[in-house]
Design a protein around this motif. Sequence first.
Motif, PDB file in Angstrom:
ATOM      1  N   ARG A 118       0.836  -1.208   0.000  1.00 39.44           N
ATOM      2  CA  ARG A 118       0.000   0.000   0.000  1.00 39.44           C
ATOM      3  C   ARG A 118       0.868   1.254   0.000  1.00 39.44           C
ATOM      4  O   ARG A 118       0.549   2.248  -0.609  1.00 39.44           O
ATOM      5  CB  ARG A 118      -0.906  -0.030   1.221  1.00 39.44           C
ATOM      6  N   PRO A 158       4.619  -4.052 -11.209  1.00 39.44           N
ATOM      7  CA  PRO A 158       3.541  -4.648 -11.992  1.00 39.44           C
ATOM      8  C   PRO A 158       2.145  -4.178 -11.599  1.00 39.44           C
ATOM      9  O   PRO A 158       1.247  -4.141 -12.428  1.00 39.44           O
ATOM     10  CB  PRO A 158       3.693  -6.147 -11.721  1.00 39.44           C
ATOM     11  N   ASP A 159       1.952  -3.829 -10.345  1.00 34.87           N
ATOM     12  CA  ASP A 159       0.604  -3.440  -9.925  1.00 34.87           C
ATOM     13  C   ASP A 159       0.478  -1.937  -9.667  1.00 34.87           C
ATOM     14  O   ASP A 159      -0.536  -1.485  -9.116  1.00 34.87           O
ATOM     15  CB  ASP A 159       0.167  -4.234  -8.692  1.00 34.87           C
ATOM     16  N   GLY A 160       1.493  -1.182 -10.039  1.00 25.35           N
ATOM     17  CA  GLY A 160       1.390   0.267  -9.943  1.00 25.35           C
ATOM     18  C   GLY A 160       1.442   0.802  -8.525  1.00 25.35           C
ATOM     19  O   GLY A 160       1.028   1.931  -8.264  1.00 25.35           O
ATOM     20  N   ARG A 161       1.966   0.002  -7.608  1.00 23.54           N
ATOM     21  CA  ARG A 161       2.117   0.483  -6.232  1.00 23.54           C
ATOM     22  C   ARG A 161       3.605   0.674  -5.938  1.00 23.54           C
ATOM     23  O   ARG A 161       4.460   0.127  -6.624  1.00 23.54           O
ATOM     24  CB  ARG A 161       1.517  -0.535  -5.242  1.00 23.54           C
ATOM     25  N   PHE A 169       6.197 -10.218  -6.799  1.00 17.27           N
ATOM     26  CA  PHE A 169       6.300 -10.510  -8.228  1.00 17.27           C
ATOM     27  C   PHE A 169       7.734 -10.887  -8.599  1.00 17.27           C
ATOM     28  O   PHE A 169       8.688 -10.487  -7.931  1.00 17.27           O
ATOM     29  CB  PHE A 169       5.885  -9.276  -9.038  1.00 17.27           C
ATOM     30  N   LYS A 214      -5.074 -16.386 -11.396  1.00 18.15           N
ATOM     31  CA  LYS A 214      -5.412 -15.521 -12.520  1.00 18.15           C
ATOM     32  C   LYS A 214      -4.224 -15.485 -13.457  1.00 18.15           C
ATOM     33  O   LYS A 214      -3.075 -15.364 -13.005  1.00 18.15           O
ATOM     34  CB  LYS A 214      -5.705 -14.086 -12.052  1.00 18.15           C
ATOM     35  N   ILE A 218      -2.543 -13.199 -16.080  1.00 17.15           N
ATOM     36  CA  ILE A 218      -2.547 -11.796 -16.515  1.00 17.15           C
ATOM     37  C   ILE A 218      -1.311 -11.570 -17.373  1.00 17.15           C
ATOM     38  O   ILE A 218      -0.184 -11.757 -16.914  1.00 17.15           O
ATOM     39  CB  ILE A 218      -2.536 -10.841 -15.297  1.00 17.15           C
ATOM     40  N   GLY A 219      -1.529 -11.198 -18.611  1.00 17.83           N
ATOM     41  CA  GLY A 219      -0.410 -10.982 -19.517  1.00 17.83           C
ATOM     42  C   GLY A 219       0.435 -12.218 -19.727  1.00 17.83           C
ATOM     43  O   GLY A 219       1.648 -12.116 -19.901  1.00 17.83           O
ATOM     44  N   PHE A 235      -0.788 -15.889 -11.638  1.00 17.14           N
ATOM     45  CA  PHE A 235      -0.658 -15.365 -10.278  1.00 17.14           C
ATOM     46  C   PHE A 235      -1.631 -16.117  -9.377  1.00 17.14           C
ATOM     47  O   PHE A 235      -2.708 -16.510  -9.818  1.00 17.14           O
ATOM     48  CB  PHE A 235      -0.987 -13.868 -10.236  1.00 17.14           C
ATOM     49  N   GLU A 292      -6.436 -10.510   0.585  1.00 17.45           N
ATOM     50  CA  GLU A 292      -5.813 -11.509  -0.277  1.00 17.45           C
ATOM     51  C   GLU A 292      -4.342 -11.193  -0.457  1.00 17.45           C
ATOM     52  O   GLU A 292      -3.949 -10.021  -0.504  1.00 17.45           O
ATOM     53  CB  GLU A 292      -6.468 -11.518  -1.671  1.00 17.45           C
ATOM     54  N   LEU A 308      -1.385 -11.685  -3.191  1.00 13.43           N
ATOM     55  CA  LEU A 308      -1.165 -11.997  -4.598  1.00 13.43           C
ATOM     56  C   LEU A 308       0.317 -12.287  -4.815  1.00 13.43           C
ATOM     57  O   LEU A 308       1.173 -11.472  -4.471  1.00 13.43           O
ATOM     58  CB  LEU A 308      -1.590 -10.818  -5.480  1.00 13.43           C
ATOM     59  N   GLN A 310      -3.983  -5.342 -10.497  1.00 11.17           N
ATOM     60  CA  GLN A 310      -3.028  -5.867 -11.480  1.00 11.17           C
ATOM     61  C   GLN A 310      -3.674  -5.959 -12.868  1.00 11.17           C
ATOM     62  O   GLN A 310      -3.083  -5.567 -13.874  1.00 11.17           O
ATOM     63  CB  GLN A 310      -2.577  -7.260 -11.012  1.00 11.17           C
ATOM     64  N   ASN A 357      -4.437  -2.381 -14.271  1.00 10.64           N
ATOM     65  CA  ASN A 357      -3.165  -1.768 -14.693  1.00 10.64           C
ATOM     66  C   ASN A 357      -2.683  -2.369 -16.002  1.00 10.64           C
ATOM     67  O   ASN A 357      -2.193  -1.666 -16.886  1.00 10.64           O
ATOM     68  CB  ASN A 357      -2.094  -1.986 -13.621  1.00 10.64           C
ATOM     69  N   TYR A 358      -2.809  -3.673 -16.075  1.00 11.51           N
ATOM     70  CA  TYR A 358      -2.378  -4.371 -17.295  1.00 11.51           C
ATOM     71  C   TYR A 358      -3.206  -3.910 -18.497  1.00 11.51           C
ATOM     72  O   TYR A 358      -2.650  -3.599 -19.560  1.00 11.51           O
ATOM     73  CB  TYR A 358      -2.509  -5.875 -17.090  1.00 11.51           C
TER      74      TYR A 358
END
Lengths: 301, 274
Positions: A28, A66-69, A105, A132, A134-135, A139, A148, A150, B231, B234-235
């Motif tokens: 966070r 990867p998650d913009g945090r 990650f 999931k 993703i790209g 994950f 959760e 991740l 995630q 953002n992706y």
Amino acid sequence: MEIRGVQIEDTFAEAFTMRVARLLITARNLRWARHAADKLTGFATSVIACKVEAGVERELTEGETPDGRPGLSVLMFTMGKDDMPKRLVERVGQTILTCPTTSCFDGLPAAPDRAGVGSSLKYFGDGFQASKVIGGERFWRIPVMEGEFLVQEKFGFQKAIAGGNFLILAESADAALAAAEAAVDAIAPLSSVILPFPGGVVRSGSKVGSRRSKTMIASTNDAYCPTLRAVTTSALPDGVNSVLELVINGLDVPAIEAAMRAGIRAACIDGVRAITAGNYGGKLGPHHFHLHQILGEGGGA
Amino acid sequence: MSDQVVLTLRSVPSAALDAGCVAPDRFSSMSEHEIAGLEVWSESEGRGTLGDYFTVRGERSARVRVEGDLSRVDALGQSMAGGELSLIGDTGAGVGARMTDGRLLAEGNTGADAGREMRGGALIVSGNAGANAGGAGPGANRGMTGGELIVLGSSGPGAAARVRRGLIFIGGEVAANAGQTMIAGTLVAMGRLAPDAGRWMKRGSIIALGGVEISATYRYACTYRPPHVRQILNYLRGRYGVPVTPAQVGGTFRRYSGDLAEQGKGEILEWTTA
């Protein structure tokens, strides 16, 4: 060779091949990423007893994760290829999974070897876990009391180098510490390297084996202990009363060379008599970092 | 070898035309003549060749551009396994159906069955998609099993039905029965989801950014920040430039578990500004 009056000995640091994984820890805010990274890299100074060597490589901005945090990049080294998956699962499971708000990650997606991390930790979810893709990467979502966790399914790892080093030979403990701190500060902005010891500095450099015990694989480097100057074969020049060492692990030779260059130059301050490096005669480690070569003919001052 | 192959529709067909032969990976090794000779099927005129309906320019390229009013041309990019296909104008049914790789850009609206049973690659629809986007064919157990279907406009009924794996994004309104009988995978809806979204879902996620009516067989679990949603959003923003907002990316979501008439391992995540 001299830099600002400090003698640079014509010797080399002897380093070893290890395996490295790069973990990107996001949270966070940076405070919680730091808490997780501090625990992850705790008790990870030397494979002599810790099984891994680890440290924070650098802070990551929101645009780099990867998650913009906000987050931190951590490098974790193991001796062997087989060790890495187990150590990653142990450490990520006990220190990142447990830390509020974090995700974890893979930071070496192109590395040739892959270790299952999320694929093992998912079992903590006791059947309630979910995945999931993703790209193109899988994950795992592990339910925890906070929400959760991740974590990426697999983490890349590759060959790397550990044990790049240099020793600061100073007139006093204060001068040695000031020089070591300056060196650590100079290396801190560089990526692809870590300094696994406390604050980046080690005071208890070791030699291979022991005079008294056949079972000990390392014991104090008596040749560089000022208090033993009179009772052992000392390597210390006159006037040296304290020695500190920086140990550098990195992804490749250029990264370690750059770190040694920056660190040594910064460490050449008043009160430092000489800079040298630790080696075993070149017989144990395949990577030799010659101080004069790294610093260039003029010392690069 | 050309920079790209360009197919230009001569005139709008009088009936549906099955042009499932149009796939860039196939064109990459074919001459202009060979491409023009590929077989198509017209509902009114029967068997024909691609050259009967399109002018063909270029050869041996995995970059293909198809131009004209394609609203009666079906199955473009069907089973494509690589390369890049651009469709300029509205298209008929089955665009990108069963594609396994490559990138298909439909610059217009698509008919029904866009991305039906796709297994990989990316299908981007800049307009609206018809019914059953990413869904299953008649009698099939599974819809999409991989890949990414991005619809920047709205979608017709049954989007993401029976999806097993893959990511579907709908930028506008989502008609009834979206995610019906979903097995797994993810549906992201920017616009409002019509009733019965996620009915009989086993696992899978529906991420509702524009509102949703929750079915009676879903149960509220909690309100939280799902890390995988951050995630995914953002992706999508980075890869496809979809207009999700920072408030959505970092937002809180109400989690509903369901469908409890099934395994109940699925979820509807409803974005909330509260």
